[in-house]
Design a protein around this motif. Structure first.
Motif, short mmCIF file in Angstrom:
data_model
loop_
_atom_site.label_atom_id
_atom_site.label_comp_id
_atom_site.label_asym_id
_atom_site.label_seq_id
_atom_site.Cartn_x
_atom_site.Cartn_y
_atom_site.Cartn_z
N ASN A 1 40.36 7.77 83.62
CA ASN A 1 39.82 8.59 84.70
C ASN A 1 39.37 9.95 84.17
O ASN A 1 39.82 10.40 83.13
CB ASN A 1 40.86 8.80 85.79
N ASP A 2 38.53 10.61 84.92
CA ASP A 2 38.09 11.96 84.59
C ASP A 2 39.29 12.90 84.71
O ASP A 2 40.01 12.85 85.69
CB ASP A 2 36.97 12.39 85.54
N ILE A 3 39.52 13.74 83.70
CA ILE A 3 40.70 14.61 83.67
C ILE A 3 40.42 16.03 84.15
O ILE A 3 41.31 16.87 84.13
CB ILE A 3 41.31 14.66 82.26
N SER A 4 39.21 16.31 84.61
CA SER A 4 38.84 17.67 85.00
C SER A 4 39.80 18.24 86.04
O SER A 4 39.98 17.69 87.12
CB SER A 4 37.41 17.69 85.55
N SER B 1 35.02 22.05 70.48
CA SER B 1 35.11 23.31 71.22
C SER B 1 35.27 23.05 72.70
O SER B 1 34.83 22.03 73.23
CB SER B 1 33.85 24.15 71.01
N VAL B 2 35.90 24.00 73.37
CA VAL B 2 36.09 23.95 74.81
C VAL B 2 35.33 25.11 75.41
O VAL B 2 35.50 26.26 75.01
CB VAL B 2 37.58 24.04 75.17
N ARG B 3 34.47 24.82 76.38
CA ARG B 3 33.76 25.85 77.14
C ARG B 3 34.13 25.65 78.59
O ARG B 3 33.47 24.90 79.32
CB ARG B 3 32.25 25.74 76.92
N PRO B 4 35.24 26.29 79.04
CA PRO B 4 35.71 26.07 80.42
C PRO B 4 34.71 26.52 81.47
O PRO B 4 33.87 27.40 81.24
CB PRO B 4 36.97 26.93 80.51
N ASP C 1 43.92 18.35 80.98
CA ASP C 1 42.78 19.27 80.85
C ASP C 1 43.27 20.56 80.19
O ASP C 1 43.99 21.35 80.79
CB ASP C 1 42.20 19.56 82.24
N VAL C 2 42.88 20.78 78.94
CA VAL C 2 43.37 21.93 78.18
C VAL C 2 42.95 23.26 78.81
O VAL C 2 43.71 24.23 78.77
CB VAL C 2 42.94 21.84 76.70
N ALA C 3 41.78 23.32 79.40
CA ALA C 3 41.33 24.57 80.04
C ALA C 3 42.25 24.93 81.21
O ALA C 3 42.67 26.08 81.35
CB ALA C 3 39.89 24.45 80.50
N ARG C 4 42.58 23.96 82.04
CA ARG C 4 43.46 24.21 83.18
C ARG C 4 44.87 24.54 82.69
O ARG C 4 45.53 25.45 83.19
CB ARG C 4 43.49 22.99 84.11
N ALA C 5 45.34 23.81 81.68
CA ALA C 5 46.69 24.02 81.16
C ALA C 5 46.85 25.41 80.54
O ALA C 5 47.87 26.07 80.74
CB ALA C 5 47.04 22.94 80.14
N GLY D 1 44.81 28.18 83.53
CA GLY D 1 45.28 28.10 84.91
C GLY D 1 44.16 28.31 85.92
O GLY D 1 42.98 28.16 85.62
N GLY D 2 44.56 28.69 87.14
CA GLY D 2 43.60 28.96 88.20
C GLY D 2 42.69 27.78 88.43
O GLY D 2 43.11 26.63 88.45
N SER D 3 41.39 28.07 88.58
CA SER D 3 40.41 27.01 88.81
C SER D 3 39.65 26.65 87.53
O SER D 3 38.67 25.90 87.58
CB SER D 3 39.43 27.42 89.91
N TRP D 4 40.09 27.16 86.37
CA TRP D 4 39.44 26.83 85.10
C TRP D 4 39.69 25.36 84.76
O TRP D 4 40.77 24.84 84.98
CB TRP D 4 39.94 27.72 83.97
N ARG D 5 38.64 24.72 84.20
CA ARG D 5 38.74 23.30 83.85
C ARG D 5 37.66 22.95 82.84
O ARG D 5 36.72 23.72 82.62
CB ARG D 5 38.59 22.45 85.11
#
Length: 121
Positions: free
Chosen positions: A1-4, A115-118, A10-14, A17-21
């Motif tokens: 499944n999509d992990i957004s 790379s991650v671009r949240p 989701d490393v950005a959310r982890a 936090g907040g609404s970052w994904r």
């Protein structure tokens, strides 16, 4: 499944936090198709300045990727992972792939260090 947005995966959310994904495949395709892309150097780093229809821009560095302890193609290639798994094989996920002459959405192994671009709502 999509992990957004799923803070377990989701490393950005982890991390933020907040609404970052992580962005979805669809969001990467919108970035690819609806923005102006200019290969440039900012603060000594090569990459793309990506400008949206509203005039706002982001910089995506050509940071290469990691596999194990090794870094490959830094300064030449850039990659930004998405949260969307590849439909035929969830060992892969979609990502944004770019060099000075092109940018596209492709798929690659999930275990590569891209790379991650949240994004945020």
């Amino acid at each position: 499944n999509d992990i957004s947005g799923n803070s377990t995966y989701d490393v950005a959310r982890a991390k933020w936090g907040g609404s970052w994904r992580l962005p979805t495949k669809k969001e990467l395709e919108e970035l690819k198709n609806k923005c102006k892309w200019e290969w440039t150097t900012i603060n000594g780093k090569k990459g793309y300045k990506v400008t949206g229809p509203n005039g706002n821009s982001i910089f995506l560095p050509a940071a290469g990727y990691r596999s194990g302890l090794s870094l490959y193609y830094a300064g030449e290639y850039g990659y930004c992972c998405s949260s969307t798994p590849y439909e035929s094989n969830d060992f892969y996920a979609y990502y944004l792939d770019f060099i000075s002459s092109y940018h596209d959405v492709g798929r690659n192994r999930r275990y590569y260090g891209l790379s991650v671009r949240p994004v945020s709502e």
